[in-house]
Scaffold this active site. Structure first.
Site, short mmCIF file in Angstrom:
data_model
loop_
_atom_site.label_atom_id
_atom_site.label_comp_id
_atom_site.label_asym_id
_atom_site.label_seq_id
_atom_site.Cartn_x
_atom_site.Cartn_y
_atom_site.Cartn_z
CG HIS A 215 -10.31 4.12 1.17
ND1 HIS A 215 -10.94 4.49 2.32
CD2 HIS A 215 -8.99 4.07 1.49
CE1 HIS A 215 -10.07 4.70 3.28
NE2 HIS A 215 -8.88 4.45 2.81
CG HIS B 162 -2.04 0.94 1.13
ND1 HIS B 162 -3.13 0.72 0.33
CD2 HIS B 162 -2.26 2.13 1.73
CE1 HIS B 162 -3.96 1.72 0.44
NE2 HIS B 162 -3.46 2.60 1.28
#
Lengths: 219, 747
Positions: free
Chosen positions: B86, B41
């Site tokens: 997201h 990430h």
């Protein structure tokens, strides 16, 4: 005509109102911070749309306690002009400058679209450049815009011609009697859910909101 | 400690590498910091090598920073934009997952010094007939509206698709666009030994610990309880942060700035230090906390929302702190820039972490194996000639219009404030992309009570769009990704904008599986070749892997966000037919392309075939023709042919215009099928309408660019008629198209 656009933390249509007043109407205008208490230089105050203090409680419920609101009350009491748009209308109602309440939209959802509203009273400082029955196209954008009041208040609003705008056809939030905007008895305080500042330039698809602003300026 | 490292999501060899870097066993805090910074990430260890293929330059000067990139569309005027996903948080808790997604991307934009002026959302869910998909769809839209509306940034566009492959992993790609004077942009490179590190915004709590390393960098189990790793958004604080940040940047006291997003305090400190080739020392006792007894590793890993970290010139701290006080934002000096390149963290008088800042910011690089999945050959061997042709094409058209992938998305965008900031020229649903005018570069300062307007006379505008047909990418990831780029550009051209630059949000399954990594690799190659050809730089982006569960894996979904420029925004186009008697023309050509179509999926329940082919030269010719015709004011409308083919595109032009059309389509060859003619998804096609007297001008332009143009028919009446195959009242088309999603959501 000196305009003041009140800025609460969380206001988000303050810039839009400022832009229209300054660049479209070419009028003097200031931002007025929510802690300001001296508003004597302004002829017309704008309470803009947005989410004042986040509006995590009932919309406008916190803003009414803001230092600037005492000064707005005094400004109104002196007969000077106040226009509350969207969140500004909610704040005026919470501050009891206007009667009634604004409830959650009947659809329970935020609604943003162009609607048509009809001018019901052209004898106010905000509508004198319009004509009674004139239909205007402008956007709404709110989650709590369903106007409500008790029967006696509604009767009084009608008797005093305080209902300034009604939705024409599509009522986007379930407002009582299709009410889109009302003024006080004295006619110097107007609250409306639709956004005249978002419909004041041809590039945005409608100039119908300009009538409201021009009424204030040229009144 | 090794066990702790594994529990934090690190690999064993990564742990050993940390020991090697430090020359000792790491502390708990150090381990936590490495685990988040080296996660996919934050550090992109698995994707970084391939991302270097993407072109970084184009016609407009690119401005590529740490968090968000942009272009200079006119001298001194910057458009900054980025799309970010997201996905995992939204699957776990849709409303807050989506809301905090908005918060994060918006901070990336104003954290670069730009005023956020628009949001777009690229959303994917499972089959809308299932309760789970409806719950997620409803929650995500609610999250976007509650956060986006409150902060006063209009949501002007995006797209939504539904497919069973997203059952266990919905996708929430959020794009934010900002505008700034180029000179006002700020980097995330810390500078100046002795300068102060200032924390401002919300206080730090135990929420979101491990969001990046654990939630976003692994597959989700079907029934795992991960809700505590999702944070709660506070849009009011975000709105105040926007204003306070832009205001403090104008003081000139801020040297560098970064939002505390994924990996919170860890990434905002060490990445700024590493980028500036300096060190940084912070004292956790100065960090505003929600709970007094937080452990240092918890403070460093917390992903509490709405927090920023600025490096401020020594001696000018008060200028920044006083702005925070006025906006009622918490703020504290928590450390300073040092010259030794070390990231040093103190807690209650003790050093709890000390490592080279660069070692955190430079995650390991993995070259993963890629292997073509077995399904590819199987799905592509499909031969459509075995399919029965429909007997009632009216019925097929109505069914397609009611498919949630094609149906009106009004239910979604009426919940988003898309008119605030008064820049929206082409609103959602009105055209193939959103169009905004540019009024001013930055808005106001209550402190000085003045508005800093750029010259109002400019007619400059921008257009923005997101796009990706993931079904094509499933059938052929490279071609699918190329089509996503081409179609996004085509959409921009259809509103009269010149395509200018790209952001990508690459959503894939588990890259440690060679078939998934092959999909990723091929898709990146596709984006790179298409962007190279069309001269479109990729200025920002994000990668989201592990979008799979034991029971489902997403189609490769390289979501593309694109910005276009209109030199005269008054020359924008919309998609609805305008005038009785206007000529309808097709720029481009129809082939026999049934592979991968929405028609095959909705009517025959198939996701097979080769996606439509894409000829780059043809695509460019078609786009240039329509763009030039738009800029010369020849056209009344323009609309791209995409899902559902010509018939659906024509129906949409009729519905939006509230007027009918009579059209005669010619088959490419006599043996061509009617379903391919009507619903095939051949690329590089745009339906335009224009007054008859301008047709010759259009033909001349098309000839110069080498694009084929065919006259299809005329606008008029109240019915859509196509050959002797389709004849339906526009109001019936409208009902099917507009009613589908509300009907499913109220079920």
């Amino acid at each position: 005509m000196n305009f003041g656009v009140v800025v609460f933390p969380g206001s988000n249509c303050d810039v839009d109102a400022y832009h229209v007043i300054k660049n479209v109407l070419a009028q003097p205008v200031d931002y007025v911070w929510h802690q300001e208490t001296n508003l004597s230089k302004y002829d017309c105050l704008v309470l803009p749309g947005g989410f004042s203090y986040g509006d995590y409680l009932r919309c406008g419920a916190i803003a009414r306690f803001s230092p600037v609101m005492q000064a707005v009350q005094e400004h109104a009491a002196r007969g000077k002009l106040v226009i509350g748009i969207c969140n500004g209308f909610q704040i005026l109602v919470e501050a009891r400058l206007l009667p009634g309440a604004l409830l959650k939209n009947v659809g329970q959802r935020f609604v943003c679209k162009f609607v048509r509203i009809r001018c019901e009273n052209d004898d106010t400082p905000f509508t004198r450049r319009l004509t009674k029955g004139q239909v205007l196209s402008m956007p709404v954008a709110h989650g709590e815009g369903c106007y409500y009041c008790d029967a006696a208040t509604l009767a009084a609003l009608k008797a005093n011609h305080q209902i300034v705008f009604r939705y024409d056809g599509d009522n986007p939030n379930g407002s009582l009697d299709d009410i889109a905007g009302i003024c006080n008895r004295e006619r110097n305080v107007l609250g409306m859910m639709p956004h005249p500042e978002r419909a004041a330039e041809a590039i945005l698809g409608s100039v119908d909101g300009r009538g409201v602003w021009e009424s204030i300026v040229q009144g | 400690m090794l066990e702790k490292a594994l529990a934090l999501g690190m690999k064993e060899e990564e742990y050993h590498r940390v020991v090697e870097i430090l020359g000792r066993v790491p502390t708990e805090t150090e381990l936590a910091m490495y685990s988040v910074e080296w996660s996919e990430h934050c550090g992109y260890p698995r994707s970084r090598a391939l991302l270097r293929l993407l072109p970084r330059t184009g016609k407009f000067k690119t401005l590529i920073g740490q968090d968000a990139g942009g272009i200079e569309i006119a001298p001194g005027l910057a458009i900054v934009f980025k799309m970010e996903s997201h996905n995992h948080p939204s699957q776990v808790e849709p409303k807050q997952g989506a809301a905090t997604g908005i918060g994060g991307i918006v901070r990336d934009i104003f954290g670069s010094g730009a005023r956020p002026i628009a949001l777009l959302d690229s959303l994917r869910f499972g089959d809308l007939r299932t309760p789970l998909a409806r719950y997620l769809f409803n929650g995500v839209v609610d999250g976007i509206q509650s956060y986006g509306n409150s902060i006063g940034v209009p949501t002007v566009g995006g797209e939504v698709y539904f497919n069973e492959c997203y059952r266990g992993n919905c996708l929430v790609g959020v794009m934010c666009v900002g505008v700034a004077r180029a000179e006002d942009l700020i980097s995330a490179r810390a500078r100046g030994v002795g300068n102060s590190v200032i924390y401002f915004g919300n206080s730090t709590g135990r929420d979101g610990i491990g969001g990046a390393s654990i939630l976003a960098s692994h597959e989700l189990g079907e029934d795992e309880e991960k809700r505590p790793t999702v944070q709660i958004g506070d849009p009011f604080t975000e709105k105040c942060l926007i204003e306070a940040t832009l205001e403090m940047l104008r003081t000139g006291a801020v040297v560098s700035l970064k939002d505390m997003g994924a990996a919170g305090l860890t990434c905002s400190t060490c990445e700024q230090a590493a980028a500036g080739e300096v060190g940084m020392e912070i004292d956790l006792d100065q960090v505003p906390l929600r709970e007094a007894d937080m452990e240092p590793w918890e403070i460093m890993m917390s992903e509490s929302q709405e927090r920023m970290l600025a490096v401020v010139e020594k001696g000018r701290e008060e200028e920044v702190l006083s702005i925070c006080r006025r906006w009622d934002l918490g703020a504290a000096v928590i450390g300073q820039v040092t010259g030794d390149g070390m990231m040093r963290v103190r807690h209650r008088g003790k050093v709890v972490a000390e490592m080279p800042a660069k070692s955190l910011a430079e995650a390991p690089l993995y070259h993963l194996p890629a292997e073509e999945p077995a399904y590819i050959k199987q799905v592509r061997s499909f031969d459509p000639s075995q399919l029965p042709e429909p007997s009632d094409y009216n019925d097929v058209l109505l069914k397609l219009l009611a498919s949630p992938n094609i149906a009106s998305k009004e239910w979604v965008f009426h919940q988003y404030d898309h008119t605030v900031q008064t820049n929206t020229v082409v609103a959602p649903g009105k055209g193939d992309a959103a169009v905004l005018r540019l009024k001013f570069s930055d808005q106001f300062s209550v402190a000085s009570n003045q508005s800093r307007l750029t010259p109002h006379a400019s007619r400059l505008g921008i257009a923005a769009v997101t796009d990706c047909n993931a079904r094509y990418c499933y059938l052929d990831p490279c071609l699918g990704a190329q089509i996503a780029v081409a179609e996004a550009a085509r959409n921009l051209v259809c509103v009269g904008a010149e395509p200018a630059a790209v952001t990508d949000c690459l959503c894939f399954g588990n890259p440690e599986k060679p078939e998934r990594f092959w999909q990723f690799k091929r898709a990146v190659e596709g984006i790179a070749t298409a962007c190279e050809f069309f001269d479109l730089p990729v200025v920002s982006g994000n990668v989201s892997f592990y979008n799979e569960t034991p029971a489902s894996v997403i189609h490769p979904s390289p979501l593309i966000g694109m910005i276009g420029v209109l030199s005269d925004v008054t020359q924008h186009l919309t998609l609805g037919f305008k005038r009785e008697g206007d000529i309808i023309a097709l720029v481009g050509e129809t082939g026999d392309d049934l592979g991968g179509t929405e028609y095959l999926h909705v009517i025959h329940g198939l996701e097979v075939g080769a996606p439509p082919s894409l000829d780059f030269e043809r695509e460019r010719a078609v786009q240039r023709t329509v763009l030039e015709a738009a800029q010369k004011g020849l056209l009344s409308s323009a609309h791209d042919c995409s899902e559902g083919g010509l018939a659906v595109a024509l129906a949409e032009c009729c519905i939006e215009g509230g007027i009918g059309a009579a059209v005669e389509l010619r088959k490419r060859q006599d043996t061509s099928r009617n379903d391919a003619l009507l619903f095939g998804e051949s690329q590089s096609r745009i339906i335009v309408s224009l007054p008859e007297q301008r047709v010759n001008d259009l033909l001349n332009i098309a000839q110069q660019h080498g694009a084929p143009v065919t006259m299809l028919g005329k606008v008029g009446g109240q019915r859509l008629r196509v050959n002797d195959l389709i004849d339906v009242d526009v109001s019936a088309l409208d009902r099917a198209w507009r009613g589908a999603i509300p009907c499913l959501m109220n079920a």
